[in-house]
Write an enzyme that holds these catalytic residues in place. Structure first.
Site, short mmCIF file in Angstrom:
data_model
loop_
_atom_site.label_atom_id
_atom_site.label_comp_id
_atom_site.label_asym_id
_atom_site.label_seq_id
_atom_site.Cartn_x
_atom_site.Cartn_y
_atom_site.Cartn_z
N GLY A 290 0.96 -1.31 0.16
CA GLY A 290 -0.42 -0.30 0.29
C GLY A 290 1.27 1.71 -0.07
O GLY A 290 0.41 2.43 -0.43
N ASN B 96 -7.31 4.11 9.48
CA ASN B 96 -6.48 2.80 9.59
C ASN B 96 -6.72 2.85 11.65
O ASN B 96 -7.01 1.32 11.85
CB ASN B 96 -4.96 2.38 9.53
CG ASN B 96 -4.18 3.62 9.59
OD1 ASN B 96 -4.77 4.77 9.29
ND2 ASN B 96 -3.72 3.66 10.42
N GLN C 120 -7.49 0.43 4.28
CA GLN C 120 -8.36 0.01 5.12
C GLN C 120 -9.54 -0.75 4.45
O GLN C 120 -10.14 -1.61 6.00
CB GLN C 120 -8.22 0.52 6.77
CG GLN C 120 -6.94 0.73 7.70
CD GLN C 120 -6.44 -0.80 8.12
OE1 GLN C 120 -7.60 -1.11 8.13
NE2 GLN C 120 -5.14 -1.00 8.16
N SER D 88 -4.01 -2.91 -0.60
CA SER D 88 -2.32 -4.09 -0.08
C SER D 88 -3.31 -5.16 0.26
O SER D 88 -4.35 -5.05 0.90
CB SER D 88 -2.44 -3.14 1.47
OG SER D 88 -0.89 -3.62 1.79
N GLY D 89 -2.90 -5.91 -0.45
CA GLY D 89 -3.54 -7.72 -0.36
C GLY D 89 -2.84 -8.18 1.26
O GLY D 89 -4.55 -9.18 2.42
N HIS D 90 -2.04 -8.01 2.23
CA HIS D 90 -2.28 -8.17 3.69
C HIS D 90 -3.04 -7.93 4.53
O HIS D 90 -3.41 -8.26 5.62
CB HIS D 90 -0.83 -8.24 4.21
CG HIS D 90 -0.43 -6.92 4.73
ND1 HIS D 90 -0.29 -6.82 5.91
CD2 HIS D 90 -0.09 -5.79 3.71
CE1 HIS D 90 -0.22 -5.00 6.13
NE2 HIS D 90 0.08 -4.62 4.73
N THR E 166 10.23 -8.48 -12.62
CA THR E 166 9.24 -9.57 -12.99
C THR E 166 7.98 -9.48 -11.92
O THR E 166 8.31 -8.78 -10.46
CB THR E 166 10.60 -10.46 -13.10
OG1 THR E 166 11.99 -10.60 -14.29
CG2 THR E 166 9.76 -11.90 -13.23
N CYS F 154 2.81 0.71 13.35
CA CYS F 154 3.90 1.81 12.61
C CYS F 154 4.24 2.28 13.83
O CYS F 154 5.10 2.03 13.52
CB CYS F 154 3.77 2.48 11.16
SG CYS F 154 2.83 1.65 9.36
N1 PLP Z 1 -2.84 3.38 4.71
C1 PLP Z 1 -3.33 3.01 5.29
C2 PLP Z 1 -4.99 3.55 5.21
C3 PLP Z 1 -3.14 1.62 6.07
O1 PLP Z 1 -3.76 1.45 6.71
C4 PLP Z 1 -1.83 1.32 5.86
C5 PLP Z 1 -0.97 0.52 6.72
O2 PLP Z 1 -1.48 0.13 8.09
C6 PLP Z 1 -0.76 1.71 4.67
C7 PLP Z 1 -1.91 2.26 3.43
C8 PLP Z 1 0.17 1.07 4.48
O3 PLP Z 1 0.24 -0.18 3.51
P1 PLP Z 1 1.31 -1.67 3.50
O4 PLP Z 1 1.85 -1.82 5.01
O5 PLP Z 1 0.76 -2.19 2.43
O6 PLP Z 1 2.31 -0.88 2.79
#
Ligand code: PLP
Length: 379
Positions: free
Chosen positions: A70, A149, A178, A198-200, A236, A324
């Site tokens: 993301g 988030n 999110q 973002s996949g995770h 790739t 973070c």
């Molecule tokens: N944007 C938001 C709102 C998020 O909550 C996050 C991750 O917590 C990100 C961006 C960043 O995503 P990634 O962890 O895949 O870099």
């Protein structure tokens, strides 16, 4: 272990593991190779692209470009636009964006861009008149998240997009990281130009994301090299991860458990707010304006990291805010922007539920939380 930290990351779904597994073993070809083995990889990548496009309601699969996360999607959207349009250096964003947008805009301000930071109120909501007033002819890009988030507060993206379109020529970027997989997204209808995911965050592995680039919107390539992803992001392709992301999108479309997650979250939130007099909700009380899985609650006079550590000892995973900043003792920038007083902000805990949580998880968490709070208040 009870995992209530699904906004930090999610468990890779077994269906997703099954889908990607052959691409980690026997299906190892390069999608750019000219032989049949390579073509098979290419079709797997393109099938995944269509699955992402379907979940987002994109008009065409070619509007989806795979990225690594993301943060990359956010950086590419905003940084790329400014590279393409060096004279349109006015950016509008909010004070509660994820660091991937907030710190990037901070950096861009330091190197000569002008950034307007939209304020939020005590509920975490925007005043759209502030946006109207901030928009002007030289505004290049507006970047606003769909779901916060930390608090789960949703911003009215359709309305914001309409205001941007009516009052400027700016490009509209939405950080949807999110929101995807948790609430419906319809980019066919929404006035959005760029959209990050973002996949995770929704049952795919870490290391894969996507940026939606509306047809007609031009961005310079994020990585220059062999011309993969239609020349937009070379390197790739991470075929196993891309296949996994596609499968996670399909899983999200077919998921009917949203109401159950919402009910569990409501139960957890109601019980906490009704049982513990020192608890206060962070974010708008109207639950239709928040993600269905998130509760951010402050325990007045107590220390969030200490509560987190005690829950952790009991095998319960929560967060004090964004993953973070879990290491730093500083209160969350999002809660500061919401003007949550220090004594409340330092006692904030984020509970974020997911598809594998059960009623037993929530009830056990409530029991342990009662013991933890009791202990901390009497010590
Ligand atoms: N944007 C938001 C709102 C998020 O909550 C996050 C991750 O917590 C990100 C961006 C960043 O995503 P990634 O962890 O895949 O870099």
């Amino acid at each position: 272990m009870i995992y209530l930290d699904n906004n930090a990351t999610t468990q890779v779904a077994p269906e997703v593991v099954d889908a990607m597994q052959p691409y980690l073993t026997e299906l190892y070809g390069n999608p750019s190779s000219a032989h049949a083995f390579g073509r098979r990889m290419r079709s797997a990548v393109e099938a995944a692209r269509s699955q992402v496009a379907e979940l987002l309601g994109a008009v065409d699969a070619s509007e989806i470009v795979f990225t690594s996360c993301g943060s990359e999607s956010d950086n590419w959207a905003i940084g790329g636009f400014l590279e393409q349009h060096p004279v349109r250096r006015h950016i509008i964003t909010t004070k509660v964006e994820h660091e991937a947008v907030r710190n990037l805009c901070q950096h861009l301000a330091e190197i000569g861009c002008e950034v307007t930071w939209l304020e939020v109120d005590r509920n975490g909501e925007l005043d759209l008149d502030d946006l109207r007033k901030a928009l002007r002819r030289e505004t290049g890009i507006v970047s606003v998240m769909l779901a916060n988030n930390e608090t789960g507060v949703l911003f009215p993206i359709e309305e914001i997009g309409r205001i941007v379109r009516e009052n400027s020529d700016a490009v509209f970027h939405v950080d949807g990281v999110q929101a995807v997989g948790k609430i419906p997204v319809n980019l066919r209808e929404w006035p959005v130009d760029l959209f990050s995911l973002s996949g995770h965050k929704f049952q795919a592995p870490k290391g894969v994301g996507a940026l939606y680039i509306r047809r007609g919107v031009k961005l310079p390539p994020f990585i220059i090299g062999g011309g993969q992803e239609n020349g937009r992001r070379s390197g790739t392709e991470a075929v196993p991860n891309i296949v996994a992301l596609g499968r996670a999108c399909k899983l999200a479309r077919e998921f009917f458990g949203h109401e159950q997650i919402r009910a569990l979250r409501d139960h957890l939130e109601d019980q906490i707010l009704n049982t513990f007099p020192q608890s206060h909700l962070n974010g708008v009380a109207d639950r239709t304006k928040r993600l269905p899985n998130t509760s951010n609650i402050s325990f007045e006079g107590l220390d969030g990291p200490t509560i987190l550590a005690k829950l952790d000892q009991a095998g319960i995973c929560v967060s004090t805010g964004s993953a973070c900043n879990a290491e730093s003792r500083e209160t969350s920038g999002v809660l500061r922007a919401m003007k949550v007083p220090y004594d409340l902000a330092r006692g904030a805990i984020r509970f974020s539920l997911g598809r594998y949580n059960t009623k037993e998880d929530v009830d056990h968490t409530l029991e342990v939380l009662a013991e933890v709070l009791n202990h901390l208040e009497n010590s």
